[in-house]
Design an enzyme around this catalytic site. Structure first.
Site, PDB file in Angstrom:
ATOM      1  N   ARG A 116       0.819  -1.205   0.000  1.00  0.00           N
ATOM      2  CA  ARG A 116       0.000   0.000   0.000  1.00  0.00           C
ATOM      3  C   ARG A 116       0.855   1.258   0.000  1.00  0.00           C
ATOM      4  NH1 ARG A 116      -4.387  -0.092   4.208  1.00  0.00           N
ATOM      5  NH2 ARG A 116      -5.400  -0.973   2.378  1.00  0.00           N
ATOM      6  N   TYR A 117       1.936   1.238   0.779  1.00  0.00           N
ATOM      7  CA  TYR A 117       2.769   2.433   0.926  1.00  0.00           C
ATOM      8  C   TYR A 117       3.946   2.347  -0.038  1.00  0.00           C
ATOM      9  CZ  TYR A 117       0.137   2.983   5.284  1.00  0.00           C
ATOM     10  OH  TYR A 117      -0.860   3.130   6.209  1.00  0.00           O
ATOM     11  N   ARG A 120       7.268   0.104   1.597  1.00  0.00           N
ATOM     12  CA  ARG A 120       7.180  -1.006   2.545  1.00  0.00           C
ATOM     13  C   ARG A 120       5.950  -1.851   2.282  1.00  0.00           C
ATOM     14  NH1 ARG A 120       5.675   3.758   4.229  1.00  0.00           N
ATOM     15  NH2 ARG A 120       4.198   4.127   5.908  1.00  0.00           N
ATOM     16  N   CYS A 129      -2.795 -17.794  15.386  1.00  0.00           N
ATOM     17  CA  CYS A 129      -2.290 -17.078  16.550  1.00  0.00           C
ATOM     18  C   CYS A 129      -2.370 -18.004  17.753  1.00  0.00           C
ATOM     19  CB  CYS A 129      -3.141 -15.844  16.850  1.00  0.00           C
ATOM     20  SG  CYS A 129      -2.960 -14.532  15.626  1.00  0.00           S
ATOM     21  N   CYS A 133      -7.822 -12.630  19.520  1.00  0.00           N
ATOM     22  CA  CYS A 133      -8.396 -11.428  20.119  1.00  0.00           C
ATOM     23  C   CYS A 133      -9.741 -11.188  19.447  1.00  0.00           C
ATOM     24  CB  CYS A 133      -7.478 -10.233  19.873  1.00  0.00           C
ATOM     25  SG  CYS A 133      -5.779 -10.548  20.388  1.00  0.00           S
ATOM     26  N   CYS A 136     -10.170  -8.752  16.434  1.00  0.00           N
ATOM     27  CA  CYS A 136      -9.124  -8.921  15.408  1.00  0.00           C
ATOM     28  C   CYS A 136      -9.464  -8.198  14.105  1.00  0.00           C
ATOM     29  CB  CYS A 136      -8.915 -10.401  15.116  1.00  0.00           C
ATOM     30  SG  CYS A 136      -7.673 -10.689  13.832  1.00  0.00           S
ATOM     31  N   ARG A 138      -8.154  -8.675  11.309  1.00  0.00           N
ATOM     32  CA  ARG A 138      -8.109  -9.605  10.176  1.00  0.00           C
ATOM     33  C   ARG A 138      -8.924 -10.858  10.438  1.00  0.00           C
ATOM     34  NH1 ARG A 138      -2.456  -8.546   9.734  1.00  0.00           N
ATOM     35  NH2 ARG A 138      -2.667  -6.488   8.810  1.00  0.00           N
ATOM     36  N   ASP A 297     -10.701  -0.911  14.611  1.00  0.00           N
ATOM     37  CA  ASP A 297     -11.271  -1.031  13.267  1.00  0.00           C
ATOM     38  C   ASP A 297     -12.699  -1.582  13.320  1.00  0.00           C
ATOM     39  OD1 ASP A 297      -8.910  -0.164  11.985  1.00  0.00           O
ATOM     40  OD2 ASP A 297      -8.059  -2.177  12.127  1.00  0.00           O
ATOM     41  N   ASP A 334      -6.825   3.604  10.955  1.00  0.00           N
ATOM     42  CA  ASP A 334      -6.520   2.920   9.697  1.00  0.00           C
ATOM     43  C   ASP A 334      -7.778   2.987   8.836  1.00  0.00           C
ATOM     44  OD1 ASP A 334      -4.996   1.570   7.838  1.00  0.00           O
ATOM     45  OD2 ASP A 334      -4.311   0.053   9.252  1.00  0.00           O
ATOM     46  N   LYS A 340      -2.986   4.347   7.259  1.00  0.00           N
ATOM     47  CA  LYS A 340      -3.028   4.947   8.588  1.00  0.00           C
ATOM     48  C   LYS A 340      -3.015   6.470   8.514  1.00  0.00           C
ATOM     49  CE  LYS A 340      -0.441   1.034  10.444  1.00  0.00           C
ATOM     50  NZ  LYS A 340      -0.165   0.367   9.152  1.00  0.00           N
TER      51      LYS A 340
HETATM   52  C1  LIG Z   1       0.633  -0.607   9.056  1.00  0.00           C
HETATM   53  C2  LIG Z   1       1.058  -1.045   7.726  1.00  0.00           C
HETATM   54  C3  LIG Z   1       2.398  -0.947   7.326  1.00  0.00           C
HETATM   55  C4  LIG Z   1       3.459  -0.373   8.212  1.00  0.00           C
HETATM   56  O1  LIG Z   1       3.210   0.986   8.483  1.00  0.00           O
HETATM   57  P1  LIG Z   1       4.197   1.842   9.398  1.00  0.00           P
HETATM   58  O2  LIG Z   1       3.485   3.143   9.586  1.00  0.00           O
HETATM   59  O3  LIG Z   1       5.486   1.982   8.641  1.00  0.00           O
HETATM   60  O4  LIG Z   1       4.403   1.090  10.675  1.00  0.00           O
HETATM   61  C5  LIG Z   1       2.712  -1.346   6.050  1.00  0.00           C
HETATM   62  N1  LIG Z   1       1.780  -1.836   5.213  1.00  0.00           N
HETATM   63  C6  LIG Z   1       0.497  -1.940   5.560  1.00  0.00           C
HETATM   64  C7  LIG Z   1      -0.496  -2.456   4.570  1.00  0.00           C
HETATM   65  C8  LIG Z   1       0.084  -1.555   6.841  1.00  0.00           C
HETATM   66  O5  LIG Z   1      -1.205  -1.681   7.201  1.00  0.00           O
END
Ligand SMILES: *Cc1c(COP(=O)(O)O)cnc(C)c1O
Length: 374
Positions: A116-117, A120, A129, A133, A136, A138, A297, A334, A340
């Site tokens: 998504r980002y 990363r 798990c 929880c 959850c 997911r 969420d 989120d 986020k």
């Molecule tokens: C939370 C998340 C991350 C990591 O986000 P950071 O803000 O760097 O901790 C990466 N990918 C996805 C899809 C996420 O939900």
């Protein structure tokens, strides 16, 4: 340790020797899954008993004997109990709730890999798990009971990552990656480390809290070989940070693994500044840095866990400035598809051409001079 062990009730201890109790596989095999098992360990309320008849259809019930032993059996409002024992409110789906509230499916490039980002990715490597929880995020694909099944395709995920040179950070999550055997986790981390542009690895886990027995010297030694590797633990209440958990966290930190904590804001569990301050201070004592405080969420059956956004902002404004900056997590929501979004109390009241009007943590106002226009 032996004193604590002696005080565990027989229904939870299930005849374990101290050595068996310390065996993570014993803990997993003796997890509590049904109303009749739980009823022997703590008196279930009528509501819990009714919920247990159906809750497992959406998200399996599973609680390690270790975590169950931390719950006060006489207190139906125990903050650890409310997180892991279903209530009938969980069976109600509200109109605002969705199976995939963070919109992960639309960013799933290959099965198990969410990109998504810009730099990363999230790699979902197991759907299991140690304890589930009830809130959850997911639940749609965790535990094997939900609406979807997770079938991570690691070969395809690695191929994707080799091609995408912009990815420098891989977050392993699931499920809980520490439920994989050491050798399996080692091989995933080794494959990721072979990709030159991947600089930074992280593992999201709740094992130090739900199954601290999983944190062994051999696991820590293996993880250390993949540095820089950070852990993000999920911790919601100071009562989760027992001496046993502190020992597990200390072993990880001593092996050079920095740890951050992610907390979900949960109604009647940790939705006060007092509990959040105690949690943050206890985390720092365990050498863990509070990282994110998540707005809960809107997963199906989560209304009884969710608070207002004002509650979250109010907590942060009672923390920031009143305690160590290291103790204050970033509050985030989120969003579906947008990722986020950080939320902060307002400290910048207004700007004039010559000054910024600011409010500090006590509410007093101050003026900061601005540079003249160039
Ligand atoms: C939370 C998340 C991350 C990591 O986000 P950071 O803000 O760097 O901790 C990466 N990918 C996805 C899809 C996420 O939900």
């Amino acid at each position: 340790m032996s004193h604590e062990f002696e005080s565990i009730t027989p229904a939870i201890r299930q005849g374990a020797t101290p050595e068996q109790w310390e065996d993570p596989l014993w803990q997993l095999r003796h997890s509590f899954r049904t109303a009749s098992q739980l009823d022997q360990a703590l008196k279930l309320t009528d509501d819990e008993r009714a919920a247990l008849a159906h809750a497992g259809d959406r998200l399996a019930v599973r609680i390690t004997p270790y975590f169950l032993s931390l719950i006060n059996p006489a207190d139906p409002r125990d903050p650890l109990r409310l997180q892991v024992i279903p209530r009938t409110a969980e069976l109600l789906r509200s109109p605002e709730e969705t199976d995939d509230p963070c919109g992960e499916e639309q960013d799933m490039k290959v099965p198990g890999l969410v990109h998504r980002y810009p730099d990363r990715v999230l790699l979902l490597c197991t759907d299991r798990c140690a304890t589930y929880c009830r809130y959850c995020t997911r639940s749609r694909l965790v535990s094997g009971a939900g609406s979807e099944k997770l079938h991570p395709d690691l070969t395809a995920a690695l191929a994707y990552l080799r091609q995408h040179e912009e990815v420098r950070d891989v977050l392993l999550s699931g499920g809980d990656p520490l439920l994989l055997p050491d050798a399996r986790l080692d091989s995933i981390l080794t494959e990721l480390r072979r990709i030159p542009h991947i600089e930074f690895l992280r593992i999201g886990t709740r094992c130090p809290i739900m199954l601290p027995q999983r944190i062994t010297p051999s696991l820590c030694a293996m993880l250390r070989r993949h540095a820089p590797l950070f852990l993000s633990i999920h911790c919601n209440h100071p009562a989760e940070l027992t001496g046993r958990t502190q020992e597990a966290l200390g072993m990880l930190v001593d092996h050079g693994l920095p740890i951050g904590s992610q907390t979900v804001l949960l109604k009647d569990i940790n939705d006060t500044p007092d509990v959040q301050l105690k949690l943050a201070h206890r985390l720092l004592q365990c050498r863990v840095r509070p990282y994110y405080l998540y707005q809960c969420d809107p997963v199906p059956g989560s209304r009884h866990f969710r608070t207002s956004i004002e509650t979250g902002l109010g907590i942060i404004s009672h923390m920031r400035g009143f305690t160590s900056g290291y103790a204050v997590p970033q509050y985030v929501v989120d969003t579906p598809g947008g990722g986020k979004v950080p939320l902060n109390p307002t400290y910048l009241l207004r700007q004039t051409p010559t000054a910024a009007e600011l409010q500090n943590y006590t509410g007093h106002r101050y003026s900061y001079p601005l540079l003249p226009p160039t």
